[in-house]
Design a protein around this motif. Structure first.
Motif, mmCIF file in Angstrom:
data_model
loop_
_atom_site.group_PDB
_atom_site.id
_atom_site.type_symbol
_atom_site.label_atom_id
_atom_site.label_comp_id
_atom_site.label_asym_id
_atom_site.label_seq_id
_atom_site.Cartn_x
_atom_site.Cartn_y
_atom_site.Cartn_z
ATOM 1 N N SER A 12 36.087 101.362 -27.738
ATOM 2 C CA SER A 12 36.249 102.795 -27.498
ATOM 3 C C SER A 12 37.153 103.051 -26.292
ATOM 4 O O SER A 12 37.257 102.220 -25.387
ATOM 5 C CB SER A 12 34.896 103.475 -27.264
ATOM 6 N N GLU A 13 37.764 104.199 -26.306
ATOM 7 C CA GLU A 13 38.603 104.622 -25.186
ATOM 8 C C GLU A 13 37.768 104.771 -23.919
ATOM 9 O O GLU A 13 38.228 104.471 -22.825
ATOM 10 C CB GLU A 13 39.276 105.956 -25.528
ATOM 11 N N MET A 14 36.518 105.212 -24.061
ATOM 12 C CA MET A 14 35.665 105.409 -22.886
ATOM 13 C C MET A 14 35.345 104.075 -22.202
ATOM 14 O O MET A 14 35.277 104.004 -20.979
ATOM 15 C CB MET A 14 34.377 106.137 -23.271
ATOM 16 N N SER A 15 35.180 103.029 -22.960
ATOM 17 C CA SER A 15 34.953 101.704 -22.382
ATOM 18 C C SER A 15 36.193 101.255 -21.610
ATOM 19 O O SER A 15 36.084 100.700 -20.517
ATOM 20 C CB SER A 15 34.646 100.683 -23.472
ATOM 21 N N ASP A 16 37.354 101.490 -22.202
ATOM 22 C CA ASP A 16 38.600 101.137 -21.523
ATOM 23 C C ASP A 16 38.717 101.887 -20.203
ATOM 24 O O ASP A 16 39.079 101.308 -19.176
ATOM 25 C CB ASP A 16 39.805 101.465 -22.404
ATOM 26 N N GLU A 66 38.110 91.135 -30.106
ATOM 27 C CA GLU A 66 39.072 92.234 -29.943
ATOM 28 C C GLU A 66 38.780 93.044 -28.680
ATOM 29 O O GLU A 66 39.692 93.414 -27.943
ATOM 30 C CB GLU A 66 39.029 93.135 -31.174
ATOM 31 N N VAL A 67 37.517 93.297 -28.424
ATOM 32 C CA VAL A 67 37.120 94.051 -27.229
ATOM 33 C C VAL A 67 37.510 93.272 -25.977
ATOM 34 O O VAL A 67 38.087 93.822 -25.038
ATOM 35 C CB VAL A 67 35.598 94.338 -27.245
ATOM 36 N N PHE A 68 37.214 91.983 -25.950
ATOM 37 C CA PHE A 68 37.521 91.171 -24.781
ATOM 38 C C PHE A 68 39.020 90.953 -24.603
ATOM 39 O O PHE A 68 39.512 90.901 -23.465
ATOM 40 C CB PHE A 68 36.785 89.834 -24.848
ATOM 41 N N ASP A 69 39.762 90.826 -25.688
ATOM 42 C CA ASP A 69 41.219 90.706 -25.580
ATOM 43 C C ASP A 69 41.801 91.961 -24.939
ATOM 44 O O ASP A 69 42.670 91.880 -24.070
ATOM 45 C CB ASP A 69 41.855 90.474 -26.955
ATOM 46 N N ARG A 70 41.312 93.119 -25.373
ATOM 47 C CA ARG A 70 41.782 94.378 -24.786
ATOM 48 C C ARG A 70 41.387 94.456 -23.302
ATOM 49 O O ARG A 70 42.170 94.871 -22.462
ATOM 50 C CB ARG A 70 41.220 95.567 -25.564
ATOM 51 N N ALA A 71 40.187 94.006 -22.967
ATOM 52 C CA ALA A 71 39.741 94.007 -21.576
ATOM 53 C C ALA A 71 40.636 93.111 -20.726
ATOM 54 O O ALA A 71 41.024 93.498 -19.609
ATOM 55 C CB ALA A 71 38.285 93.553 -21.488
ATOM 56 N N GLY A 110 31.215 103.974 -19.634
ATOM 57 C CA GLY A 110 31.813 105.180 -20.192
ATOM 58 C C GLY A 110 30.732 106.174 -20.598
ATOM 59 O O GLY A 110 29.592 105.799 -20.871
ATOM 60 N N THR A 111 31.095 107.463 -20.659
ATOM 61 C CA THR A 111 30.101 108.505 -20.922
ATOM 62 C C THR A 111 29.489 108.440 -22.298
ATOM 63 O O THR A 111 28.338 108.793 -22.479
ATOM 64 C CB THR A 111 30.706 109.914 -20.759
ATOM 65 N N HIS A 112 30.241 108.036 -23.292
ATOM 66 C CA HIS A 112 29.688 107.960 -24.640
ATOM 67 C C HIS A 112 30.465 106.931 -25.440
ATOM 68 O O HIS A 112 31.528 106.497 -25.035
ATOM 69 C CB HIS A 112 29.736 109.325 -25.344
ATOM 70 N N SER A 113 29.883 106.593 -26.560
ATOM 71 C CA SER A 113 30.531 105.590 -27.397
ATOM 72 C C SER A 113 30.118 105.803 -28.837
ATOM 73 O O SER A 113 29.179 106.526 -29.131
ATOM 74 C CB SER A 113 30.114 104.196 -26.951
#
Length: 141
Positions: A12-16, A66-71, A110-113
């Motif tokens: 999610s954008e909020m996690s980013d 995918e999440v960790f690659d983006r992180a 992040g505020t929501h997901s």
């Protein structure tokens, strides 16, 4: 000075945004990106695919890749000397984050997901973490 930060992450954008904020505010901290995979169940959307997987851990790692690659890309683009660790937990997201938070000095979330249906059915993870965390929580919007 905060030296260990937990950043729960998902697709999610909020996690980013939460990770970007953590890197900006705590540029020299050791940051752990935590991806929580819901326990497999026929009722829980994405976790349904995990319920059918032959190797649950391998399926969870694939989902988190995918999440960790983006992180890692976000960390590479940031200024500072932050170290990024990654971790995968199984279970209810809020409980998994709260249980892990004791090992850190702060949580940045992040505020929501998820989808609207996820937020209605599962509840607001950020709110549950904020209310129950044993360490300070920064909620990023």
């Amino acid at each position: 000075m905060v030296s260990r930060v937990l950043v729960p992450m998902e697709d999610s954008e909020m996690s980013d945004r939460a990770l970007e904020y953590a890197l900006e505010v705590f540029p020299n901290a050791e940051i752990t990106a935590l991806h929580v995979v819901g326990e497999p169940s026929q009722m829980w959307g994405h976790a349904t695919g995990l319920a059918l997987a032959d190797d649950l851990e391998e399926a969870a790692e694939e989902r988190a890749k995918e999440v960790f690659d983006r992180a890692r890309d976000i960390v590479a683009d940031a200024d500072g000397d932050a170290e990024l660790e990654t971790a995968i937990e199984f279970g209810h997201p809020a409980r998994a984050i709260i249980n892990r938070a004791d090992d850190y000095e702060t949580v940045v979330i992040g505020t929501h997901s998820g989808s609207v249906a996820d937020r209605i059915f599962v509840g607001n993870v950020a709110e549950k973490v904020f209310r129950s965390s044993p360490v300070p929580v920064v909620v990023v919007r």
